[in-house]
Design an enzyme around this catalytic site. Structure first.
Site, PDB file in Angstrom:
ATOM      1  CB  VAL A 104      -0.926   0.029   1.236  1.00 13.58           C
ATOM      2  CG1 VAL A 104      -1.830   1.253   1.191  1.00 13.58           C
ATOM      3  CG2 VAL A 104      -1.743  -1.246   1.319  1.00 13.58           C
ATOM      4  CB  CYS A 105       1.013   4.242   0.287  1.00 13.95           C
ATOM      5  SG  CYS A 105       1.461   5.987   0.198  1.00 13.95           S
ATOM      6  CB  THR A 106       5.862   4.814   0.250  1.00 11.54           C
ATOM      7  OG1 THR A 106       5.436   4.926   1.612  1.00 11.54           O
ATOM      8  CG2 THR A 106       5.569   6.111  -0.493  1.00 11.54           C
TER       9      THR A 106
END
Length: 322
Positions: A104-106
């Protein structure tokens, strides 16, 4: 039905919503289909972690004591900016053993640092796509979608897109009906399609500084089926067509024609996802005029037809009460 263990990796500086969003989705699915998921959280040493927003999260165990995972979920957050070498080593050793690898995300930066995204198409938060591509040239970085599936690897963009991806995984595991019930409980869309852009058309372009141009941008959004030629828009802004076209591009970063194309495509996609109108009605309401013109626009921008797009992404018809 085999129970799937979802192991969520925790670390200092993790983004809390990257953790809690997917966990709520999988937990909701477990409540509705008992025995489907076992959710566990773990940090390197089993100690509590402090999220980027200041919340403290207590993991279930240390990573060394965590159960074997079917789905290994790696969230993002400020703690990915300087990845802990020990965490990267753990991912490198254990990532290949899981059936499904999710970020998720970074969190994608951690997976890439462990070599787990090499040769895969992946995405991350728009602000970090350039860094991911620069630092890990073996990764095929796609900055546009909210999430990407590439075999056993699934990566998502910023924050709430982790919920979209988790719902897609629940739908894959347990079916659309379960995913729909969970989505309704969380008051979110069943799921935004993975190839939906991280930015809406309005956000992808800059907002014009001058009031007449901002008003034109708003008019385009609210009237995609109107005459949106440069001449008509210039008249609305009380500018000559040539002056309007130059000013619009200078202040928004795109031409009027491209902006109109994005707005119409986004409007048509939303209608196909949410409404029951036929393709002909959608094409007229979105300013394409004919189904064939809309079909050409979809093929050019998305590589699929409107009918196929609706089949893949619109909600299933609700069953009639008996």
């Amino acid at each position: 039905m085999a129970q799937r263990t979802v192991l969520v990796v925790l670390f200092d500086g993790v983004q809390s919503l990257d953790v809690t969003g997917p966990v709520e989705v999988f937990t909701g699915a477990e409540v509705r289909t008992p025995g489907s998921y076992r959710i566990r959280t773990a940090s390197l040493d089993g100690a509590p972690v402090r999220t980027s927003s200041g919340l403290t999260v207590v993991p279930d165990s240390a990573l060394a004591a965590a159960p074997a995972a079917h789905t290994l979920l790696v969230p993002g957050g400020q703690g990915t900016r300087r990845p802990d070498p020990a965490l990267v080593d753990w991912l490198r050793a254990h990532g290949p053993r899981t059936e499904r690898l999710v970020s998720v995300c970074t969190g994608a930066i951690l997976l890439a640092a462990a070599g787990l995204l090499d040769g895969h198409r992946a995405t991350t938060h728009w602000a970090y796509c350039d860094r991911l591509a620069r630092d890990h040239p073996a990764v095929d970085v796609d900055p546009d979608p909210i999430y990407v599936r590439d075999g056993r690897v699934a990566t998502s963009a910023g924050v709430t897109s982790g919920i979209d991806l988790a719902l897609a995984l629940v739908e894959e595991d347990l079916g659309r009906d379960v995913a729909l019930v969970v989505a309704r409980h969380l008051v979110v869309f069943l799921r935004r399609p993975g190839n939906q852009a991280q930015f809406s058309a309005q956000l992808a372009a800059q907002t014009a500084r001058r009031e007449p141009l901002r008003e034109v941008q708003q008019w385009i959004t609210e009237h995609p089926d109107d005459d949106l030629s440069v001449e008509a828009l210039a008249a609305r802004a009380a500018l000559s067509p040539r002056h309007f076209a130059r000013a619009f591009q200078a202040e928004t970063g795109t031409t009027p024609g491209r902006y109109v194309d994005r707005i119409r495509l986004e409007h048509a996609r939303r209608l196909l996802e949410d409404a029951g109108d036929g393709v002909e009605e959608v094409s007229r309401a979105s300013g394409y005029g004919t189904p064939e013109a809309m079909r050409r626009a979809f093929l050019k921008a998305l590589g699929t037809t409107p009918a196929e797009y609706r089949r893949r992404f619109s909600p299933a018809p609700a069953a009639r009460p008996r």
